[in-house]
Each structure stands twice: as structure tokens, then as C-alpha cells.
Design an enzyme around this catalytic site. Structure first.
Site, mmCIF file in Angstrom:
data_model
loop_
_atom_site.group_PDB
_atom_site.id
_atom_site.type_symbol
_atom_site.label_atom_id
_atom_site.label_comp_id
_atom_site.label_asym_id
_atom_site.label_seq_id
_atom_site.Cartn_x
_atom_site.Cartn_y
_atom_site.Cartn_z
ATOM 1 C CD GLN A 77 -4.451 48.701 -9.646
ATOM 2 O OE1 GLN A 77 -5.180 49.237 -10.449
ATOM 3 N NE2 GLN A 77 -3.334 49.223 -9.246
ATOM 4 C CG PHE A 78 -0.786 42.200 -8.754
ATOM 5 C CD1 PHE A 78 0.033 41.872 -7.683
ATOM 6 C CD2 PHE A 78 -0.265 42.979 -9.777
ATOM 7 C CE1 PHE A 78 1.342 42.314 -7.645
ATOM 8 C CE2 PHE A 78 1.031 43.414 -9.744
ATOM 9 C CZ PHE A 78 1.850 43.085 -8.675
ATOM 10 C CB THR A 79 -1.113 46.839 -6.641
ATOM 11 O OG1 THR A 79 -2.061 47.639 -7.342
ATOM 12 C CG2 THR A 79 0.080 46.531 -7.534
#
Length: 148
Positions: A77-79
């Protein structure tokens, strides 16, 4: 590097409507890699996440996912690297570039599998749009972070 760890009674990941991972009691771990992260952070966070005593026994959080013979799903989850302190649109420039982020994600999966067993750790699909569902047990959500 950041982890968002959720204690779940069940969780799943779907890609294009098809299930790629599904668990009963255990952990859903969202994994975010940031600029400056190092491989040794992965060792620390995998041991910590798999050993985190957040499952109840005797009215207290005494057991880890390992102790209860639970399962884990890890989703990239890069966010998690997003910053929203200025304006209304999150800034993701601190997220690690995709090739290195995927390498670290796979390394984290390997470390979790070493801790819990190959058949106990599922995953999402890196850089794919995913549907992630969970029944948060408690709810219990813990954020773990490792930096310099």
C-alpha cells in the site's frame, strides 16, 4: 517503512473479481515502503508484526498471531507514504520507487513466511487494483513504523 496491522476474524483480497488471498482469524497487514528504507527494517518489522501480542487470552492481549496459529495477508500500500499536511491532495513523493518497493515487499513476505510458515501468509498483487475486505476484530489496529 510503515505497517498498518489489523486484527481480523476474516479477510480477503480480490483482483479483477477473483480471490487471490483469503484468511480466517489473523492479521491483515498493509505494507508501505518509503525513500530511505533499508532491508534491516524488514527483519525488525516482520518479527515485530508476527510477534505482536494483540490476541486475547485471559481477558488481556497476551497472544500473537503465531501463538494462535493464525494467518496473515500482506498487501502493498504505497499510500501509507502519503503526506496530507498541506492542501487537500496527498503527496506521495516519499513513496519508494516501484521496483525497489516490490523487492522490499517480497522480502517482507519472505520474512513473515519464515516466522509463521509458508501456508500461513497470503498476499495481494503488487501494483494491481485490489479489493480488500476484512472483519476487524475488536476493532484492533496498530501502526508500526521504522525509520533512521
Amino acid at each position: 517503512m510503515k505497517l498498518c496491522i489489523q486484527r481480523v476474524s476474516s479477510a480477503f483480497v480480490k483482483v479483477n473479481g477473483e480471490s487471490v488471498s483469503e484468511i480466517d482469524k489473523g492479521l491483515l497487514i498493509l505494507f508501505g515502503a518509503e525513500e530511505g528504507d533499508r532491508d534491516e527494517y524488514i527483519d525488525y518489522l516482520a518479527r515485530k508484526a508476527c510477534g505482536l501480542r494483540i490476541f486475547e487470552r485471559d481477558g488481556k492481549m497476551n497472544d500473537s498471531v503465531k501463538d494462535i496459529d493464525g494467518e496473515v495477508i500482506v498487501v502493498s500500500q504505497f499510500t501509507l507514504a502519503g503526506k496530507a499536511d498541506k492542501g487537500l491532495r496527498p503527496d506521495f513523493t516519499n513513496a519508494l520507487e516501484p521496483v525497489e518497493a516490490e523487492r522490499m515487499y517480497e522480502l517482507f513476505l519472505d520474512r513473515c513466511r519464515a516466522e509463521l510458515g509458508m501456508n500461513k501468509v497470503g498476499s495481494g498483487v503488487f501494483r494491481e487494483y485490489m479489493e480488500v475486505g476484512l472483519v476487524n476484530d475488536g476493532p484492533v489496529t496498530i501502526i508500526l513504523e521504522k525509520k533512521e
